[in-house]
Motif scaffolding. Structure first.
Motif, PDB file in Angstrom:
ATOM      1  N   MET A   5     -28.516 -20.150 -15.706  1.00  0.00           N
ATOM      2  CA  MET A   5     -29.219 -18.942 -15.293  1.00  0.00           C
ATOM      3  C   MET A   5     -29.463 -18.018 -16.491  1.00  0.00           C
ATOM      4  N   GLU A   6     -30.645 -17.413 -16.479  1.00  0.00           N
ATOM      5  CA  GLU A   6     -30.954 -16.375 -17.465  1.00  0.00           C
ATOM      6  C   GLU A   6     -30.745 -15.015 -16.812  1.00  0.00           C
ATOM      7  N   VAL A   7     -30.096 -14.119 -17.524  1.00  0.00           N
ATOM      8  CA  VAL A   7     -29.816 -12.777 -17.006  1.00  0.00           C
ATOM      9  C   VAL A   7     -30.579 -11.759 -17.847  1.00  0.00           C
ATOM     10  N   ARG A   8     -31.196 -10.788 -17.169  1.00  0.00           N
ATOM     11  CA  ARG A   8     -31.947  -9.775 -17.894  1.00  0.00           C
ATOM     12  C   ARG A   8     -31.916  -8.447 -17.130  1.00  0.00           C
ATOM     13  N   TRP A   9     -31.805  -7.353 -17.877  1.00  0.00           N
ATOM     14  CA  TRP A   9     -31.936  -6.021 -17.303  1.00  0.00           C
ATOM     15  C   TRP A   9     -33.383  -5.563 -17.464  1.00  0.00           C
ATOM     16  N   VAL A  10     -34.019  -5.203 -16.347  1.00  0.00           N
ATOM     17  CA  VAL A  10     -35.440  -4.850 -16.352  1.00  0.00           C
ATOM     18  C   VAL A  10     -35.617  -3.515 -15.624  1.00  0.00           C
ATOM     19  N   GLY A  11     -36.432  -2.636 -16.172  1.00  0.00           N
ATOM     20  CA  GLY A  11     -36.677  -1.344 -15.550  1.00  0.00           C
ATOM     21  C   GLY A  11     -37.215  -1.498 -14.137  1.00  0.00           C
ATOM     22  N   LEU A  12     -36.767  -0.624 -13.244  1.00  0.00           N
ATOM     23  CA  LEU A  12     -37.187  -0.718 -11.848  1.00  0.00           C
ATOM     24  C   LEU A  12     -38.709  -0.657 -11.719  1.00  0.00           C
ATOM     25  N   ALA A  29     -31.554 -23.072  11.546  1.00  0.00           N
ATOM     26  CA  ALA A  29     -30.410 -22.227  11.899  1.00  0.00           C
ATOM     27  C   ALA A  29     -29.648 -21.905  10.614  1.00  0.00           C
ATOM     28  N   HIS A  30     -29.589 -20.642  10.285  1.00  0.00           N
ATOM     29  CA  HIS A  30     -29.112 -20.196   8.977  1.00  0.00           C
ATOM     30  C   HIS A  30     -27.933 -19.247   9.138  1.00  0.00           C
ATOM     31  N   PRO A  31     -26.929 -19.300   8.271  1.00  0.00           N
ATOM     32  CA  PRO A  31     -25.774 -18.402   8.412  1.00  0.00           C
ATOM     33  C   PRO A  31     -26.060 -16.962   8.015  1.00  0.00           C
ATOM     34  N   GLY A  32     -27.237 -16.702   7.440  1.00  0.00           N
ATOM     35  CA  GLY A  32     -27.536 -15.369   6.942  1.00  0.00           C
ATOM     36  C   GLY A  32     -27.096 -15.220   5.495  1.00  0.00           C
ATOM     37  N   ALA A  33     -27.503 -14.115   4.874  1.00  0.00           N
ATOM     38  CA  ALA A  33     -27.206 -13.940   3.457  1.00  0.00           C
ATOM     39  C   ALA A  33     -27.213 -12.450   3.114  1.00  0.00           C
ATOM     40  N   VAL A  34     -26.683 -12.166   1.941  1.00  0.00           N
ATOM     41  CA  VAL A  34     -26.749 -10.828   1.373  1.00  0.00           C
ATOM     42  C   VAL A  34     -27.405 -10.919   0.000  1.00  0.00           C
ATOM     43  N   ALA A  35     -28.029  -9.834  -0.416  1.00  0.00           N
ATOM     44  CA  ALA A  35     -28.602  -9.729  -1.750  1.00  0.00           C
ATOM     45  C   ALA A  35     -28.221  -8.365  -2.308  1.00  0.00           C
ATOM     46  N   ILE A  36     -28.204  -8.278  -3.630  1.00  0.00           N
ATOM     47  CA  ILE A  36     -27.728  -7.057  -4.278  1.00  0.00           C
ATOM     48  C   ILE A  36     -28.724  -6.603  -5.336  1.00  0.00           C
ATOM     49  N   LEU A  37     -29.241  -5.382  -5.159  1.00  0.00           N
ATOM     50  CA  LEU A  37     -30.037  -4.768  -6.204  1.00  0.00           C
ATOM     51  C   LEU A  37     -29.086  -3.882  -7.010  1.00  0.00           C
ATOM     52  N   ALA A  38     -28.674  -4.394  -8.151  1.00  0.00           N
ATOM     53  CA  ALA A  38     -27.741  -3.680  -9.031  1.00  0.00           C
ATOM     54  C   ALA A  38     -28.549  -2.814  -9.987  1.00  0.00           C
ATOM     55  N   LEU A  39     -28.345  -1.503  -9.909  1.00  0.00           N
ATOM     56  CA  LEU A  39     -29.144  -0.539 -10.664  1.00  0.00           C
ATOM     57  C   LEU A  39     -28.223   0.245 -11.588  1.00  0.00           C
ATOM     58  N   ASP A  40     -28.532   0.231 -12.901  1.00  0.00           N
ATOM     59  CA  ASP A  40     -27.671   0.942 -13.844  1.00  0.00           C
ATOM     60  C   ASP A  40     -28.139   2.381 -14.036  1.00  0.00           C
ATOM     61  N   ASP A  41     -27.498   3.103 -14.923  1.00  0.00           N
ATOM     62  CA  ASP A  41     -27.790   4.524 -15.120  1.00  0.00           C
ATOM     63  C   ASP A  41     -29.141   4.764 -15.781  1.00  0.00           C
ATOM     64  N   GLU A  42     -29.759   3.718 -16.304  1.00  0.00           N
ATOM     65  CA  GLU A  42     -31.082   3.840 -16.922  1.00  0.00           C
ATOM     66  C   GLU A  42     -32.180   3.333 -15.993  1.00  0.00           C
ATOM     67  N   ASP A  43     -31.875   3.198 -14.705  1.00  0.00           N
ATOM     68  CA  ASP A  43     -32.831   2.691 -13.711  1.00  0.00           C
ATOM     69  C   ASP A  43     -33.301   1.282 -14.051  1.00  0.00           C
ATOM     70  N   ARG A  44     -32.388   0.486 -14.573  1.00  0.00           N
ATOM     71  CA  ARG A  44     -32.686  -0.923 -14.830  1.00  0.00           C
ATOM     72  C   ARG A  44     -32.029  -1.784 -13.762  1.00  0.00           C
ATOM     73  N   VAL A  45     -32.721  -2.863 -13.393  1.00  0.00           N
ATOM     74  CA  VAL A  45     -32.254  -3.787 -12.357  1.00  0.00           C
ATOM     75  C   VAL A  45     -31.722  -5.048 -13.017  1.00  0.00           C
ATOM     76  N   LEU A  46     -30.593  -5.537 -12.533  1.00  0.00           N
ATOM     77  CA  LEU A  46     -30.036  -6.798 -13.024  1.00  0.00           C
ATOM     78  C   LEU A  46     -30.768  -7.953 -12.343  1.00  0.00           C
ATOM     79  N   LEU A  47     -31.472  -8.758 -13.131  1.00  0.00           N
ATOM     80  CA  LEU A  47     -32.212  -9.912 -12.613  1.00  0.00           C
ATOM     81  C   LEU A  47     -31.628 -11.201 -13.164  1.00  0.00           C
ATOM     82  N   ILE A  48     -31.736 -12.248 -12.366  1.00  0.00           N
ATOM     83  CA  ILE A  48     -31.354 -13.580 -12.821  1.00  0.00           C
ATOM     84  C   ILE A  48     -32.530 -14.525 -12.591  1.00  0.00           C
TER      85      ILE A  48
END
Length: 224
Positions: free
Chosen positions: A164-171, A59-78
């Motif tokens: 955590m490691e953070v990186r911007w990666v092309g979609l 039994a899980h409370p549910g969750a949200v996730a976010i695909l953050a996309l910048d103006d260069e079509d890069r995704v914020l990954l952790i």
């Protein structure tokens, strides 16, 4: 035995949660109570013969996730350590719906700020999915966040989030990683594939950020 339905072919869609209100749940008990989620046991009647069956699930409370996309079509990954799979996996920012009555969009805004130190001016619903419908009632909504800027203040992080490691990666590079089976996080996989498909259609498939979410755990019918 599988069942095929004749007549006109309708678009493929899960049955709305409201369709199950009349499915009798005779008993419901919590067989394990954990710090974050529980294990639940339901006894119900199913099928034309009202066969009694027992099912146990997380039994899980549910969750949200976010695909953050910048103006260069890069995704914020952790990249974060996850004990159950004993791996540091690449993910998109995500978090539990563990604050009472908090709207999913507000939870997404909070998680993006807490995990990535970012705010966004443009929000839309990208995808909804169940993580493991045969063993958990966890539902996740993935938001697309654009118009990104640095949050007013950086957040302190602890435990697995501290390194955590953070990186911007092309979609498109993210899609390559999925198709090459180099990553296994489900929100990463669903999010980037949905984003590429939505982009190819001019983003016309996006839904408003406050679109109804019948699968949200707080919207489901309780045991009868």
């Amino acid at each position: 035995m599988t069942r095929e339905v004749g007549g006109p072919v309708e678009p493929i869609a899960d049955l709305p949660v409201d369709e199950y209100v009349d499915l009798p749940i005779l008993e419901r008990e919590t067989v394990f109570e954990g710090r974050i989620w529980d294990v639940r046991r339901d006894t119900l009647e199913y099928g034309p013969d009202a066969t009694r069956i027992v099912r146990e699930y997380v039994a899980h409370p549910g969750a949200v996730a976010i695909l953050a996309l910048d103006d260069e079509d890069r995704v914020l990954l952790i990249k974060q350590y996850r004990q159950p799979v004993r791996a540091r996996d690449w993910e998109i920012p995500a978090g539990l719906l563990d604050i009472a009555h908090e709207p999913p969009l507000e939870a997404a805004r909070r998680e993006l700020a807490e995990e990535a130190d970012l705010v966004a001016s443009d929000w839309a619903v990208l995808a909804d999915y169940f993580t493991t419908p045969g063993g958990s009632d966890e539902a996740i909504r993935i938001f697309l966040a654009r118009g990104l800027a640095a949050a007013p203040e950086a957040h302190a992080r602890e435990d697995e989030e501290a390194d955590m490691e953070v990186r911007w990666v092309g979609l498109d590079d993210c899609v390559d990683a999925v198709l090459a089976r180099r990553v296994g996080n489900p929100s990463f996989t669903v999010g980037v594939l949905a984003a590429v498909a939505a982009r190819s259609r001019g983003w016309a498939t996006l839904a408003p950020a406050d679109a109804p979410w019948p699968a949200h755990p707080n919207r489901r019918p309780a045991a009868g």
